[in-house]
Design an enzyme around this catalytic site. Structure first.
Site, short mmCIF file in Angstrom:
data_model
loop_
_atom_site.label_atom_id
_atom_site.label_comp_id
_atom_site.label_asym_id
_atom_site.label_seq_id
_atom_site.Cartn_x
_atom_site.Cartn_y
_atom_site.Cartn_z
N ALA A 1 -8.33 -15.68 -0.62
CA ALA A 1 -7.71 -14.96 0.56
C ALA A 1 -7.07 -13.70 -0.06
CB ALA A 1 -6.48 -15.91 0.90
N ASP A 2 -7.49 -12.69 0.48
CA ASP A 2 -6.80 -11.42 0.38
C ASP A 2 -5.51 -11.05 1.15
OD1 ASP A 2 -8.78 -9.01 1.98
OD2 ASP A 2 -7.74 -10.66 2.63
N SER A 3 -5.06 -10.23 0.78
CA SER A 3 -3.73 -9.89 1.64
C SER A 3 -3.65 -9.91 3.14
CB SER A 3 -3.07 -8.48 1.38
OG SER A 3 -3.96 -7.61 1.31
N THR B 1 -3.71 -13.33 4.06
CA THR B 1 -2.29 -13.74 4.04
C THR B 1 -1.64 -13.60 5.19
OG1 THR B 1 -2.56 -13.52 1.72
CG2 THR B 1 -0.36 -14.09 2.57
#
Lengths: 97, 136
Positions: B88-90, B93
């Site tokens: 997961a990248d930001s 998130t």
């Protein structure tokens, strides 16, 4: 120069504003559009992470300014929708319950 | 933790001269080595109580994470798995935090949301907010 944190917080505030719609249709649309819009922004974000390319920076700035404008639109329209909430619940919402 | 206790000891020193109430505080201080251990153990206990998020909460968080990141059913999700380790990248998130907000009917602040990196942290934050909400 727009940094990653600003983009993230713009994303969050757009999502939060979109959640306020009483109408199921536009709520889902707002959510979908922000996520899609930010997914393409993800490409530019990656460009930002690699941070070598100036043209990508200008695209990021454009996209960010666009996002800000859309934020204003969403907030304005939320107020209108809240003034005239739908009388019946959408069937999709009933199924989710 | 060591730095905390030394700072508290230095704070107590000037107050020794003042009132009688401080005498009660002084007594444990005179047995410095023992109070050191006592202070630490009480702090540990407190940490333990605040850290223990319910397993159902952790399970619900894991379900939401699994759904958002479209993980297959056999990827092991422990409480300590980091979101970044799961791919997961930001922005993912952010989505996860939004989904958690909706599910648990809480509202996460910006600063808190930046600090969430593992499933355990998310569950702890949810527990905190769920406790604070009925009090408000």
């Amino acid at each position: 120069m727009v940094d990653k944190g600003q983009v993230i917080s713009l994303c969050r505030s757009l999502l939060r504003a979109g959640r306020q719609y009483p109408d199921y249709n536009i709520r889902e649309y707002a959510k979908r559009r922000t996520l899609d819009g930010f997914c393409t922004k993800r490409m530019t974000l990656d460009g930002f992470r690699m941070n070598k390319n100036l043209t990508d920076h200008s695209k990021v700035e454009e996209a960010y300014a666009e996002g800000k404008k859309q934020m204003e639109v969403v907030e304005r329209v939320v107020k209108v929708y809240l003034a005239y909430p739908p009388k019946t619940k959408n069937i999709m919402e009933l199924k989710l319950q | 933790m060591a730095s905390l206790s030394t700072s508290s000891l230095s704070f107590k020193a000037p107050s020794v001269q003042s009132t009688r109430t401080s005498q009660v505080l002084r007594k444990p201080l005179s047995f410095q080595p023992i109070s050191f251990g006592r202070f630490q153990s009480s702090k540990n206990l407190r940490l333990q109580i605040s850290c223990a998020a319910k397993p159902e909460t952790v399970q619900k968080v894991s379900d939401i994470v699994r759904e958002q990141l479209a993980l297959s059913a056999d990827t092991a999700l422990t409480a300590e798995s980091k979101f970044s380790a799961l791919g997961a990248d930001s922005l993912d998130t952010v989505e996860i935090v939004m989904a958690l907000e909706e599910k648990f009917n809480i509202s996460v602040e910006e600063a808190d949301a930046q600090n969430i990196t593992t499933i355990q942290e998310a569950a702890d934050l949810i527990e905190d907010l769920a406790q604070k909400k009925p009090a408000a």
